[in-house]
Scaffold this motif. Structure first.
Motif, short mmCIF file in Angstrom:
data_model
loop_
_atom_site.label_atom_id
_atom_site.label_comp_id
_atom_site.label_asym_id
_atom_site.label_seq_id
_atom_site.Cartn_x
_atom_site.Cartn_y
_atom_site.Cartn_z
N ALA A 379 -22.98 -5.84 -0.25
CA ALA A 379 -21.54 -5.54 -0.17
C ALA A 379 -21.15 -4.45 -1.16
O ALA A 379 -20.38 -3.52 -0.82
CB ALA A 379 -20.74 -6.82 -0.43
N LEU A 380 -21.68 -4.52 -2.37
CA LEU A 380 -21.33 -3.53 -3.39
C LEU A 380 -21.89 -2.16 -3.03
O LEU A 380 -21.25 -1.13 -3.30
CB LEU A 380 -21.86 -3.99 -4.76
CG LEU A 380 -21.10 -5.16 -5.39
CD1 LEU A 380 -21.82 -5.66 -6.64
CD2 LEU A 380 -19.66 -4.75 -5.75
N GLN A 381 -23.08 -2.15 -2.43
CA GLN A 381 -23.63 -0.85 -2.01
C GLN A 381 -22.75 -0.22 -0.94
O GLN A 381 -22.51 1.00 -0.94
CB GLN A 381 -25.06 -1.05 -1.50
CG GLN A 381 -26.07 -1.32 -2.59
CD GLN A 381 -27.44 -1.65 -2.04
OE1 GLN A 381 -27.58 -2.07 -0.87
NE2 GLN A 381 -28.46 -1.46 -2.87
N THR A 382 -22.26 -1.05 -0.02
CA THR A 382 -21.35 -0.53 1.01
C THR A 382 -20.05 -0.04 0.39
O THR A 382 -19.53 1.04 0.73
CB THR A 382 -21.05 -1.64 2.04
OG1 THR A 382 -22.28 -2.08 2.63
CG2 THR A 382 -20.13 -1.13 3.14
N GLN A 383 -19.52 -0.85 -0.55
CA GLN A 383 -18.28 -0.44 -1.23
C GLN A 383 -18.48 0.86 -2.00
O GLN A 383 -17.59 1.71 -2.06
CB GLN A 383 -17.81 -1.55 -2.17
CG GLN A 383 -17.32 -2.81 -1.47
CD GLN A 383 -16.97 -3.90 -2.45
OE1 GLN A 383 -16.51 -3.63 -3.56
NE2 GLN A 383 -17.17 -5.15 -2.04
N GLN A 384 -19.65 1.00 -2.60
CA GLN A 384 -19.93 2.21 -3.37
C GLN A 384 -19.94 3.44 -2.46
O GLN A 384 -19.37 4.50 -2.79
CB GLN A 384 -21.28 2.07 -4.08
CG GLN A 384 -21.59 3.26 -5.00
CD GLN A 384 -22.97 3.15 -5.60
OE1 GLN A 384 -23.93 2.86 -4.88
NE2 GLN A 384 -23.07 3.34 -6.89
N GLN A 385 -20.55 3.29 -1.30
CA GLN A 385 -20.58 4.42 -0.35
C GLN A 385 -19.16 4.80 0.12
O GLN A 385 -18.79 5.98 0.22
CB GLN A 385 -21.45 4.06 0.84
CG GLN A 385 -22.93 3.95 0.50
CD GLN A 385 -23.75 3.43 1.65
OE1 GLN A 385 -23.21 3.16 2.74
NE2 GLN A 385 -25.05 3.28 1.43
#
Length: 406
Positions: A379-385
Motif C-alpha cells: 500500500a505504501l509503495q502505491t501511495q508513494q508512486q
C-alpha cells in the motif's frame, strides 16, 4: 491564484511524499529485522521488558549448561555407587561361603582382598571435573569439602531481585564410601567384631541392649567352679564358685546355649534390680548376666577386614552383619543419587520449556506481523508512486503560466 514563487500544491504533495517515505522506511525496517519494536524509540515499555527477559533467558541458558554438568557429576557418582554395591554383594557371598565347615578361609580371603582393592579403585575413579562424591574429607574437613549442589534455576521475583537456586547434596558418613581424612565412610568405618565372645540381648528396665560378653564352655565352667570348692551340676543351668548364702554375694555362671555359658551375678529376689533374670536357684536367689564381663573384640571395616582358618563362627557372623549394614547404607545412598538424577532431568525439561515460553512472550511484544507488514508495504509503495505523480503534476502547473505570455 497562480504564482511562480509559491507553489502550494507542490508543497502539499511534497509533504505527503515525505510522510509516505518515512512510513515506508519504518515498514521496510520491520520486514528486514522482523521486529515491530526494534528500539526504545518504537515502544519504550515493551523494549525494556523484552531486553530484560532476553537477559534472563541468557542466564537460563547458562543454567541449562550447569544442569548438564551437574547431571554428569551425579551420573558418575551413581555409576560408581552401583558398581561398589555389586562388589560388596560379592564380598558378602564370599563370607557366607566361609561359614561352611571345612572351607579354606585363607583362599577365600585372597578373593576378598582383590574385591576390597576394587572398592578403592571404584571410589577413586568416580570423579568428574575434579568432583568426587564417593570419597571426601569428612573428618576435619571444611563445609566446602562436603556441601555439594547443582545449579537448578535462575529466579527473578516480583521486586526485580534476581537469585540462583541450587539443588543441595551434602556428603556425609551415610553416602560417602571413603573418608580421605579418617574412617567415617561407609566402607572404612570400623566395627567391633566379637572374637570368642557371644552377643547377648539383656532387658534392663524395659530397654533391651546387646552386649558382647565372654563365653565359657561347660568344661571351663566346671573347672572354675570345682577349683573354687563349689559343686558343678553338668545338667543344670546355674553354677557358682561360692554357695548362695543369702547375702547376694555369690558369683557364678548361667547357661545360655549348648556348651555356652556367661558370667552371672547372684541377686536377692527381694532386692532385685530392674535387669532381666536369667535363672533362679534352689535358694530363691536370682541370677543376672554380668554385662561387665566383656569379650575381646577387633575393630574391622568392610574395606580392610581379613579372615583365616582361625576365624570363629562368631567373628564371621559379626563380619556378615557389618557387610550387610554397609550394603544397606550404600543402597540408600544410591537411591538418593537416583532421586537427585531424576530431579535434575525434570528440571532440565522445565528450564527448556520455560526458555521457549519466555521467547514466545518476547515475540508477542516485539515481533512484527509480516503478513500485515507486507500488505502495508504494498500500500505504501502505491501511495508513494501516487504522491510522486501528484508532485509532478503540481510542479508542472507553474509551466502553464508561460502560456499566458505568448
Amino acid at each position: 491564484m497562480s504564482s511562480i514563487l509559491t507553489n502550494g500544491s507542490a508543497m502539499a504533495a511534497l509533504s505527503t511524499l515525505r510522510s509516505i517515505s518515512a512510513s515506508l522506511d519504518d515498514t521496510q525496517s520491520r520486514i528486514s529485522s522482523g521486529l515491530r519494536v526494534g528500539g526504545a524509540a518504537d515502544n519504550a515499555a515493551y523494549w525494556s521488558i523484552a531486553t530484560t527477559m532476553r537477559s534472563d533467558n541468557a542466564s537460563l541458558s547458562s543454567v541449562q549448561d550447569a544442569l548438564g554438568l551437574g547431571a554428569a557429576k551425579v551420573d558418575t557418582a551413581y555409576s560408581g555407587m552401583n558398581a561398589a554395591i555389586e562388589v560388596v554383594k560379592e564380598i558378602k557371598a564370599k563370607l557366607t561361603a566361609a561359614t561352611e565347615d571345612g572351607v579354606d578361609k585363607t583362599k577365600i580371603q585372597e578373593e576378598i582382598s582383590q574385591l576390597q582393592d576394587q572398592l578403592g579403585s571404584i571410589a577413586e575413579a568416580a570423579s568428574f571435573s575434579g568432583e568426587n562424591w564417593l570419597q571426601a574429607k569428612l573428618t576435619g574437613g571444611l563445609a566446602s569439602d562436603t556441601d555439594k549442589g547443582v545449579v537448578a534455576s535462575f529466579v527473578r521475583d516480583s521486586s526485580g531481585a534476581v537469585s540462583v537456586k541450587k539443588v543441595d547434596y551434602t556428603l556425609s558418613a551415610s553416602n560417602v564410601l571413603f573418608d580421605t581424612n579418617g574412617n567415617t565412610g561407609i566402607l572404612d568405618q570400623t566395627t567391633n567384631i566379637a572374637g570368642d565372645g557371644v552377643v547377648v540381648n539383656v532387658n534392663d528396665g524395659g530397654v533391651t541392649t546387646s552386649h558382647n560378653l565372654k563365653s565359657y564352655t561347660t568344661a571351663q565352667v566346671s573347672a572354675a567352679v570345682t577349683g573354687a570348692g563349689g559343686a558343678f551340676d553338668a545338667g543344670g543351668d546355674i553354677a557358682w564358685t561360692v554357695a548362695g548364702d543369702g547375702a547376694g554375694a555369690g558369683v557364678g555362671y548361667v547357661k545360655i546355649g549348648d556348651d555356652t555359658w556367661v558370667a552371672a551375678t547372684e541377686q536377692d529376689a527381694a532386692a532385685n534390680a530392674t535387669q532381666e533374670v536369667f535363672a533362679t536357684d534352689a535358694t530363691n536367689f536370682e541370677w543376672q548376666i554380668n554385662t561387665a564381663d566383656v569379650a575381646a573384640s577387633t575393630a574391622m571395616s568392610v574395606s580392610a577386614f581379613t579372615i583365616d582358618n582361625t576365624t570363629t563362627a562368631t567373628e564371621l557372623s559379626g563380619l556378615l552383619s557389618m557387610v550387610d549394614t554397609a550394603l544397606k547404607s550404600m543402597t540408600s545412598a544410591a537411591s538418593q543419587l537416583g532421586s537427585l538424577n531424576s530431579r535434575i532431568g525434570i528440571q532440565e525439561e522445565f528450564i527448556s520449556n520455560l526458555t521457549d515460553s519466555i521467547d514466545k512472550g518476547i515475540g508477542r511484544l516485539v515481533d512484527a506481523d509480516l503478513n500485515e507488514e507486507s500488505t502495508r508495504l504494498k500500500a505504501l509503495q502505491t501511495q508513494q508512486q501516487l504522491a510522486i505523480q501528484s508532485l509532478s503534476i503540481a510542479n508542472s502547473s507553474s509551466q502553464n503560466v508561460l502560456s499566458l505570455f505568448r
